[in-house]
Motif scaffolding. Structure first.
Motif, PDB file in Angstrom:
ATOM      1  N   ASP A 200       0.955  -1.025   0.157  1.00 30.36           N
ATOM      2  CA  ASP A 200       0.047  -0.061   0.091  1.00 30.36           C
ATOM      3  C   ASP A 200       0.746   1.279  -0.089  1.00 30.36           C
ATOM      4  N   ALA A 201       1.963   1.233   0.746  1.00 30.27           N
ATOM      5  CA  ALA A 201       3.057   2.405   0.684  1.00 30.27           C
ATOM      6  C   ALA A 201       3.507   2.449  -0.347  1.00 30.27           C
ATOM      7  N   TYR A 202       3.938   1.443  -1.201  1.00 34.16           N
ATOM      8  CA  TYR A 202       4.454   1.560  -2.396  1.00 34.16           C
ATOM      9  C   TYR A 202       3.463   2.078  -3.364  1.00 34.16           C
TER      10      TYR A 202
ATOM     11  N   GLY B 111       6.621  11.560 -10.697  1.00 34.05           N
ATOM     12  CA  GLY B 111       7.749  12.012 -11.318  1.00 34.05           C
ATOM     13  C   GLY B 111       9.077  11.390 -10.401  1.00 34.05           C
ATOM     14  N   ARG B 112       8.740  11.526  -9.133  1.00 34.16           N
ATOM     15  CA  ARG B 112       9.880  10.939  -8.207  1.00 34.16           C
ATOM     16  C   ARG B 112       9.878   9.292  -8.268  1.00 34.16           C
ATOM     17  N   TYR B 113       8.697   8.542  -8.418  1.00 41.63           N
ATOM     18  CA  TYR B 113       8.494   7.243  -8.641  1.00 41.63           C
ATOM     19  C   TYR B 113       9.166   6.951  -9.867  1.00 41.63           C
ATOM     20  N   ALA B 114       8.757   7.551 -11.077  1.00 41.66           N
ATOM     21  CA  ALA B 114       9.438   7.342 -12.304  1.00 41.66           C
ATOM     22  C   ALA B 114      11.131   7.334 -12.190  1.00 41.66           C
ATOM     23  N   ALA B 115      11.489   8.344 -11.546  1.00 37.52           N
ATOM     24  CA  ALA B 115      12.958   8.567 -11.235  1.00 37.52           C
ATOM     25  C   ALA B 115      13.633   7.436 -10.485  1.00 37.52           C
ATOM     26  N   THR B 116      12.866   6.590  -9.578  1.00 34.40           N
ATOM     27  CA  THR B 116      13.344   5.616  -8.682  1.00 34.40           C
ATOM     28  C   THR B 116      13.509   4.320  -9.583  1.00 34.40           C
ATOM     29  N   GLN B 117      12.859   4.354 -10.862  1.00 31.12           N
ATOM     30  CA  GLN B 117      12.788   3.239 -11.783  1.00 31.12           C
ATOM     31  C   GLN B 117      13.671   3.252 -12.966  1.00 31.12           C
ATOM     32  N   SER B 118      14.277   4.599 -13.062  1.00 34.68           N
ATOM     33  CA  SER B 118      15.253   4.919 -14.259  1.00 34.68           C
ATOM     34  C   SER B 118      16.770   4.148 -13.842  1.00 34.68           C
ATOM     35  N   ARG B 119      17.256   3.957 -14.677  1.00 31.79           N
ATOM     36  CA  ARG B 119      18.614   3.374 -14.851  1.00 31.79           C
ATOM     37  C   ARG B 119      19.738   4.472 -14.517  1.00 31.79           C
TER      38      ARG B 119
ATOM     39  N   PHE C 116       4.032  -4.760  -7.866  1.00 29.10           N
ATOM     40  CA  PHE C 116       3.699  -3.438  -7.565  1.00 29.10           C
ATOM     41  C   PHE C 116       3.964  -2.318  -8.655  1.00 29.10           C
ATOM     42  N   HIS C 117       5.106  -2.524  -9.287  1.00 30.56           N
ATOM     43  CA  HIS C 117       5.308  -1.473 -10.219  1.00 30.56           C
ATOM     44  C   HIS C 117       4.518  -1.574 -11.615  1.00 30.56           C
ATOM     45  N   GLY C 118       3.997  -2.939 -11.812  1.00 25.43           N
ATOM     46  CA  GLY C 118       3.126  -2.987 -12.908  1.00 25.43           C
ATOM     47  C   GLY C 118       1.623  -2.284 -12.714  1.00 25.43           C
ATOM     48  N   PHE C 119       1.378  -2.845 -11.410  1.00 30.39           N
ATOM     49  CA  PHE C 119      -0.081  -2.114 -11.170  1.00 30.39           C
ATOM     50  C   PHE C 119      -0.007  -0.785 -10.929  1.00 30.39           C
ATOM     51  N   ALA C 120       0.867  -0.178 -10.280  1.00 31.43           N
ATOM     52  CA  ALA C 120       1.031   1.352  -9.929  1.00 31.43           C
ATOM     53  C   ALA C 120       1.123   1.972 -11.318  1.00 31.43           C
ATOM     54  N   THR C 121       1.985   1.383 -12.326  1.00 33.76           N
ATOM     55  CA  THR C 121       2.153   2.126 -13.669  1.00 33.76           C
ATOM     56  C   THR C 121       0.973   1.918 -14.446  1.00 33.76           C
ATOM     57  N   LEU C 122       0.359   0.952 -14.430  1.00 26.28           N
ATOM     58  CA  LEU C 122      -0.954   0.848 -15.147  1.00 26.28           C
ATOM     59  C   LEU C 122      -2.009   1.692 -14.512  1.00 26.28           C
ATOM     60  N   GLU C 123      -2.128   1.936 -13.307  1.00 27.59           N
ATOM     61  CA  GLU C 123      -3.096   2.508 -12.534  1.00 27.59           C
ATOM     62  C   GLU C 123      -2.723   4.022 -12.857  1.00 27.59           C
ATOM     63  N   THR C 124      -1.785   4.484 -12.703  1.00 25.48           N
ATOM     64  CA  THR C 124      -1.528   5.891 -12.680  1.00 25.48           C
ATOM     65  C   THR C 124      -1.785   6.387 -14.303  1.00 25.48           C
ATOM     66  N   SER C 125      -1.449   5.509 -15.408  1.00 26.25           N
ATOM     67  CA  SER C 125      -1.633   5.882 -16.701  1.00 26.25           C
ATOM     68  C   SER C 125      -2.936   5.775 -17.299  1.00 26.25           C
ATOM     69  N   GLY C 126      -3.979   5.334 -16.422  1.00 25.56           N
ATOM     70  CA  GLY C 126      -5.312   5.138 -16.640  1.00 25.56           C
ATOM     71  C   GLY C 126      -5.361   3.912 -17.357  1.00 25.56           C
ATOM     72  N   GLY C 127      -4.594   2.831 -17.153  1.00 26.68           N
ATOM     73  CA  GLY C 127      -4.644   1.221 -17.871  1.00 26.68           C
ATOM     74  C   GLY C 127      -5.775   0.693 -17.340  1.00 26.68           C
TER      75      GLY C 127
END
Length: 183
Positions: free
Chosen positions: A77-79, A88-96, A140-151
């Motif tokens: 839930d915190a994730y 934006g910060r979340y995307a940064a944490t996933q960047s190489r 968690f990443h897949g769900f959060a990414t799909l959810e925030t992009s309206g997927g």
């Protein structure tokens, strides 16, 4: 400056953060930023490290004093909350980023420690801890990414799906297969 750049990333998207955009936010000329950062990659690395510390602190607070399924749910839930509140910060944490730039990053090291500690309740050995951690991060990443992009356009509430996913992950972790079982 890093925090302001992170806020800008949350507003416009991490990929849209440029030195020019940060300079405009501060009302200064681009060259004046070079006394604070080496280049755009340095700034993006700083945003990633800040995001990692903030996300890890949020997860740590959520899982404190919890174990097993309660810890798993609090962690997840915190994730999810962090990814939704700070895209934006979340995307940064996933960047190489350059491994040498983050080798001793406390936020990243603490994140691994938190994940490992949470998963220890499932009695997994070291290799299985790595695999289970990768499964959780991917989910968690897949769900959060799909959810925030309206997927998720289906009428079923995403919170209901999320709860079922966490129940399934908990059961899977309780019944984690060993390599010997798969042969």
């Amino acid at each position: 400056m890093t925090r302001a750049a992170a806020e800008l990333a949350d507003e416009v998207g991490f990929d849209n953060v440029t030195l020019s955009a940060v300079a405009r936010k501060f009302g200064v000329k681009d060259p004046s930023l070079y006394s604070h950062v080496r280049n755009l990659q340095d700034l993006r690395t700083r945003i990633a490290l800040l995001g990692a510390v903030e996300m890890t602190d949020s997860i740590a607070a959520a899982v404190a004093g919890r174990a097993g399924k309660d810890a798993l749910v609090a962690f997840a839930d915190a994730y999810r909350d962090f990814a939704g509140r700070y895209p934006g910060r979340y995307a940064a944490t996933q960047s190489r980023v350059d491994p040498t730039a983050i080798a001793d990053a406390p936020g990243l090291l603490r994140s691994v420690e938190l994940t490992t500690a949470m998963l220890r309740a499932y009695n997994l050995d070291d290799d299985d801890l790595i695999d289970a951690g990768r499964l959780l991060r991917s989910t968690f990443h897949g769900f959060a990414t799909l959810e925030t992009s309206g997927g998720f356009a289906h009428s079923r509430e995403t919170d209901t799906s999320w709860a079922h996913i966490l129940d399934a992950l908990h059961l899977l972790l309780l019944q984690w297969p060993t390599l010997e079982e798969n042969r």
